[in-house]
Design a protein around this motif. Structure first.
Motif, PDB file in Angstrom:
ATOM      1  N   ALA A  46       0.845  -1.196   0.000  1.00 50.70           N
ATOM      2  CA  ALA A  46       0.000   0.000   0.000  1.00 50.70           C
ATOM      3  C   ALA A  46       0.878   1.242   0.000  1.00 50.70           C
ATOM      4  CB  ALA A  46      -0.925  -0.007   1.207  1.00 50.70           C
ATOM      5  N   PRO A  47       1.189   1.771  -1.175  1.00 46.75           N
ATOM      6  CA  PRO A  47       2.038   2.961  -1.260  1.00 46.75           C
ATOM      7  C   PRO A  47       1.349   4.200  -0.675  1.00 46.75           C
ATOM      8  CG  PRO A  47       1.125   2.408  -3.402  1.00 46.75           C
ATOM      9  CD  PRO A  47       0.773   1.284  -2.497  1.00 46.75           C
ATOM     10  N   ARG A  48       2.181   5.182  -0.301  1.00 53.94           N
ATOM     11  CA  ARG A  48       1.666   6.393   0.346  1.00 53.94           C
ATOM     12  C   ARG A  48       1.517   7.560  -0.620  1.00 53.94           C
ATOM     13  NH1 ARG A  48       6.288   5.342   4.738  1.00 53.94           N
ATOM     14  NH2 ARG A  48       7.334   5.160   2.710  1.00 53.94           N
ATOM     15  N   GLN A  86      -5.705 -18.627 -12.649  1.00 51.32           N
ATOM     16  CA  GLN A  86      -5.708 -17.566 -13.669  1.00 51.32           C
ATOM     17  C   GLN A  86      -4.336 -16.966 -13.922  1.00 51.32           C
ATOM     18  OE1 GLN A  86      -8.760 -15.104 -11.838  1.00 51.32           O
ATOM     19  NE2 GLN A  86     -10.302 -15.858 -13.257  1.00 51.32           N
ATOM     20  N   GLY A  87      -3.346 -17.368 -13.168  1.00 49.12           N
ATOM     21  CA  GLY A  87      -2.018 -16.837 -13.386  1.00 49.12           C
ATOM     22  C   GLY A  87      -1.142 -16.982 -12.160  1.00 49.12           C
ATOM     23  N   PRO A  88       0.171 -16.750 -12.311  1.00 46.71           N
ATOM     24  CA  PRO A  88       1.099 -16.876 -11.181  1.00 46.71           C
ATOM     25  C   PRO A  88       0.840 -15.813 -10.124  1.00 46.71           C
ATOM     26  CG  PRO A  88       2.209 -15.941 -13.100  1.00 46.71           C
ATOM     27  CD  PRO A  88       0.849 -16.376 -13.562  1.00 46.71           C
ATOM     28  N   LEU A  89       1.329 -16.055  -8.935  1.00 44.35           N
ATOM     29  CA  LEU A  89       1.130 -15.149  -7.804  1.00 44.35           C
ATOM     30  C   LEU A  89       1.389 -13.697  -8.203  1.00 44.35           C
ATOM     31  CD1 LEU A  89       2.926 -17.019  -4.873  1.00 44.35           C
ATOM     32  CD2 LEU A  89       0.514 -16.342  -4.899  1.00 44.35           C
ATOM     33  N   PRO A  90       0.388 -12.812  -8.051  1.00 38.87           N
ATOM     34  CA  PRO A  90       0.613 -11.406  -8.358  1.00 38.87           C
ATOM     35  C   PRO A  90       0.959 -10.621  -7.093  1.00 38.87           C
ATOM     36  CG  PRO A  90      -1.713 -11.750  -8.052  1.00 38.87           C
ATOM     37  CD  PRO A  90      -1.030 -13.094  -7.778  1.00 38.87           C
ATOM     38  N   LEU A  91       1.306  -9.377  -7.278  1.00 37.94           N
ATOM     39  CA  LEU A  91       1.411  -8.412  -6.186  1.00 37.94           C
ATOM     40  C   LEU A  91       0.135  -7.582  -6.189  1.00 37.94           C
ATOM     41  CD1 LEU A  91       3.269  -7.001  -4.003  1.00 37.94           C
ATOM     42  CD2 LEU A  91       3.819  -5.351  -5.818  1.00 37.94           C
ATOM     43  N   ILE A  92      -0.541  -7.490  -5.052  1.00 36.68           N
ATOM     44  CA  ILE A  92      -1.714  -6.624  -4.944  1.00 36.68           C
ATOM     45  C   ILE A  92      -1.247  -5.249  -4.496  1.00 36.68           C
ATOM     46  CG2 ILE A  92      -3.828  -6.183  -3.653  1.00 36.68           C
ATOM     47  CD1 ILE A  92      -4.361  -9.144  -3.635  1.00 36.68           C
ATOM     48  N   LEU A  93      -1.642  -4.218  -5.262  1.00 36.52           N
ATOM     49  CA  LEU A  93      -1.275  -2.843  -4.928  1.00 36.52           C
ATOM     50  C   LEU A  93      -2.542  -2.124  -4.475  1.00 36.52           C
ATOM     51  CD1 LEU A  93       1.208  -0.584  -6.815  1.00 36.52           C
ATOM     52  CD2 LEU A  93      -0.896   0.353  -5.878  1.00 36.52           C
ATOM     53  N   SER A  94      -2.625  -1.875  -3.174  1.00 37.81           N
ATOM     54  CA  SER A  94      -3.812  -1.242  -2.588  1.00 37.81           C
ATOM     55  C   SER A  94      -3.628   0.270  -2.513  1.00 37.81           C
ATOM     56  CB  SER A  94      -4.060  -1.795  -1.181  1.00 37.81           C
ATOM     57  OG  SER A  94      -5.065  -1.053  -0.533  1.00 37.81           O
ATOM     58  N   MET A  95      -4.711   0.999  -2.828  1.00 33.93           N
ATOM     59  CA  MET A  95      -4.657   2.461  -2.814  1.00 33.93           C
ATOM     60  C   MET A  95      -5.147   3.042  -1.489  1.00 33.93           C
ATOM     61  SD  MET A  95      -3.338   3.018  -5.674  1.00 33.93           S
ATOM     62  CE  MET A  95      -3.474   4.802  -5.702  1.00 33.93           C
ATOM     63  N   GLU A  96      -5.309   2.223  -0.470  1.00 33.02           N
ATOM     64  CA  GLU A  96      -5.972   2.657   0.756  1.00 33.02           C
ATOM     65  C   GLU A  96      -5.278   3.805   1.476  1.00 33.02           C
ATOM     66  OE1 GLU A  96      -4.964  -0.623   3.996  1.00 33.02           O
ATOM     67  OE2 GLU A  96      -5.133  -1.480   1.984  1.00 33.02           O
ATOM     68  N   ARG A  97      -3.948   3.923   1.339  1.00 35.77           N
ATOM     69  CA  ARG A  97      -3.233   4.995   2.035  1.00 35.77           C
ATOM     70  C   ARG A  97      -3.282   6.311   1.267  1.00 35.77           C
ATOM     71  NH1 ARG A  97       1.538   1.086   3.782  1.00 35.77           N
ATOM     72  NH2 ARG A  97       1.032   0.762   5.975  1.00 35.77           N
ATOM     73  N   MET A  98      -3.585   6.254  -0.011  1.00 39.05           N
ATOM     74  CA  MET A  98      -3.661   7.483  -0.825  1.00 39.05           C
ATOM     75  C   MET A  98      -5.117   7.960  -0.825  1.00 39.05           C
ATOM     76  SD  MET A  98      -1.015   6.815  -3.966  1.00 39.05           S
ATOM     77  CE  MET A  98      -1.351   8.468  -4.576  1.00 39.05           C
ATOM     78  N   ASN A  99      -5.524   8.550   0.298  1.00 43.89           N
ATOM     79  CA  ASN A  99      -6.934   8.851   0.527  1.00 43.89           C
ATOM     80  C   ASN A  99      -7.202  10.304   0.885  1.00 43.89           C
ATOM     81  OD1 ASN A  99      -5.833   8.975   3.076  1.00 43.89           O
ATOM     82  ND2 ASN A  99      -6.958   7.220   3.900  1.00 43.89           N
ATOM     83  N   GLN A 100      -6.349  11.205   0.392  1.00 45.64           N
ATOM     84  CA  GLN A 100      -6.462  12.600   0.787  1.00 45.64           C
ATOM     85  C   GLN A 100      -7.242  13.450  -0.229  1.00 45.64           C
ATOM     86  OE1 GLN A 100      -5.214  13.636   3.913  1.00 45.64           O
ATOM     87  NE2 GLN A 100      -5.137  11.382   3.970  1.00 45.64           N
ATOM     88  N   LEU A 101      -7.923  14.455   0.297  1.00 46.01           N
ATOM     89  CA  LEU A 101      -8.496  15.510  -0.537  1.00 46.01           C
ATOM     90  C   LEU A 101      -7.368  16.504  -0.831  1.00 46.01           C
ATOM     91  CD1 LEU A 101     -10.995  17.032  -1.736  1.00 46.01           C
ATOM     92  CD2 LEU A 101     -11.128  18.207   0.477  1.00 46.01           C
TER      93      LEU A 101
END
Length: 471
Positions: A46-48, A86-101
């Motif tokens: 979860a990038p910032r 459906q395919g090899p292990l992916p990386l999940i990239l969550s946007m939950e920390r990028m939640n600013q107005l």
């Protein structure tokens, strides 16, 4: 061929970015809301900020590891979930920390939000500035604006304000190789080449990840009126829609079709939800008007009822006299999906058709389904923009699992009929992984070819949401 996000990859990832960006697997990231797909992933990150998104995608692209963008996790077509087959292990990239107005410009009717901001948070920010962000979905407390844009979400106000695409002026996005697209335009007019934002909106994360967006706001209607009216049939509902538009001068914000089957499901499974009628009508419509101060919505709704009754279109109705009554009427409509889930659908359809075809399609589809199975159809949804949820359920008292063998046959029947009428098998939910095969079946070959060429140009290694949209 993609490589898995295996322990060796995760070790290199954490050496590069540290462990503080990783999220624990709580199950949220690996389960589709209706539990139809169970996913797998090497890790959740979860990038910032946009720079970190760029560096992560560049890192994955160099190693040819698939990336699944993750918003609120409310998608219903598997766009955010990849199963093990459906395919090899992916990386999940969550946007939950990028939640600013990031900013709001009330005089311009523009709000700039990061992709991880929930829809309800965007609505609240607009309201605090005495503005309206009109996108409205049942999942608005959880879904994120980035996911809304990625799927071009619809909802109940499309009739007046359009899909999410129509509410966006510009985007900031990161492409597969880490390139950052800085296009947070606040301009209503900008004819400087290809409209790149509209290429990314509706692409479901297969071309890049939207990290922020400039959103179009609207003035808040000074007066709002809501009514539920019993109509003879869908043909009468469509004629009533035309009359509502004429009477209100374009002030119809929502026009929702509700079947007696759906109302019955709510009564049987959610008895605390208020029912406006003692006897369930076969068909009714929920109408909402948003008007300027000079017009009285209740008066116009009364005029609509009288005109509809005189024309034989309407036989009963309730006009909300308070905010509480308005909330009760909307609660009935908004709880139909929850009731559907409790009953258990054999198959659900998110379809759209030309308005002039709806009245013929609805009974014809039901008749064709009845020829192959004695099941129940709950037809409801956004009649004003041609979008129906045409869901099929087992006979009363029988579990849906007993009818699972009929799913593909019923789905093919419905989608074939939709195609014959010039409609779409996906109106507002997107394609994801569940409907990628349907895109191959029904889309124009030239359209598929162009989509494949665009994908190859922007994501030549195929790391962006692999398997979604383009099977």
């Amino acid at each position: 061929m993609l490589n898995p996000a295996n322990p060796e990859f995760i070790s290199h990832l954490t050496n590069r970015f540290g462990t503080d960006l990783l999220r624990p697997d709580t199950g949220l990231y690996l389960e589709e809301p209706r539990k139809r797909i169970m996913g797998h992933a090497g890790a959740i990150i979860a990038p910032r900020n946009t720079r970190e998104v760029s560096e992560i995608l560049k890192f994955c692209n160099e190693r040819q590891v698939g990336v699944i963008p993750f918003g609120g996790g409310t998608g219903l077509v598997g766009g955010q979930i990849m199963s093990a087959d459906q395919g090899p292990l992916p990386l999940i990239l969550s946007m939950e920390r990028m939640n600013q107005l990031r900013n709001i410009f009330p005089s311009e009717n523009v709000l700039i939000a990061e992709a991880g901001m929930t829809l309800s948070a965007v609505q609240d920010a607009a309201e605090q500035a005495d503005r309206l962000f009109p996108l409205s979905l049942a999942s608005e407390g959880t879904c994120q604006i980035g996911g809304n844009l990625a799927t071009n979400a619809g909802g109940v106000n499309v009739l007046r304000y359009g899909n999410t695409r129509d509410l966006c002026l510009g985007v900031e996005a990161v492409l597969a190789d880490g390139t950052i697209l800085n296009n947070l335009s606040r301009l209503s007019k900008d004819n400087t080449g290809y409209d790149l934002k509209n290429l990314l909106i509706g692409a479901e994360g297969t071309l890049g990840i939207i990290t922020a967006a400039s959103l179009r706001l609207s003035p808040r209607p000074a007066r709002v009126g809501t009514a539920i009216l019993v109509v003879r049939d869908p043909t009468a509902a469509l004629e009533l829609l035309g009359r509502a538009r004429d009477i209100s001068g374009g002030g119809v914000s929502a026009f929702e079709l509700i079947s007696g089957t759906g109302m019955g499901f709510v009564r049987d499974t959610l008895p605390d939800i208020h029912q406006p009628f003692s006897d369930l009508p076969d068909w009714s419509v929920l109408v909402e008007l948003g008007l300027p101060q000079a017009l009285n919505p209740e008066t116009l709704l009364e005029e609509l009822f009288v005109a509809g009754a005189e024309a034989g279109l309407v036989s009963d109705g309730v006009i909300a006299q308070s905010l509480g009554q308005r909330a009760q009427l909307w609660s009935l409509r908004e709880h139909i999906p929850a009731a559907n889930k409790k009953v258990g659908a054999i198959v659900s359809h998110d379809i759209s058709l030309p308005l002039s075809s709806l009245a013929d399609f609805i009974p014809q589809g039901m008749a064709k389904i009845a020829e192959i199975a004695p099941v129940r159809v709950n037809c409801f949804g956004h009649l004003g923009d041609g979008n129906l949820h045409y869901n099929v359920f087992p006979p009363a008292g029988e579990p849906c699992d007993s009818w699972a063998h009929m799913k593909e046959k019923i789905e093919r029947l419905v989608h074939d009929l939709v195609h014959e009428y010039g409609g779409s098998f996906s109106a507002e939910h997107g394609v994801g992984r569940m409907k990628a095969g349907e895109l191959n079946r029904y889309a124009d070959p030239a359209k598929r070819l162009m989509m494949q060429q665009i994908k190859l140009a922007l994501d030549p290694r195929g790391i962006m949401n692999p398997g979604a949209v383009l099977a």
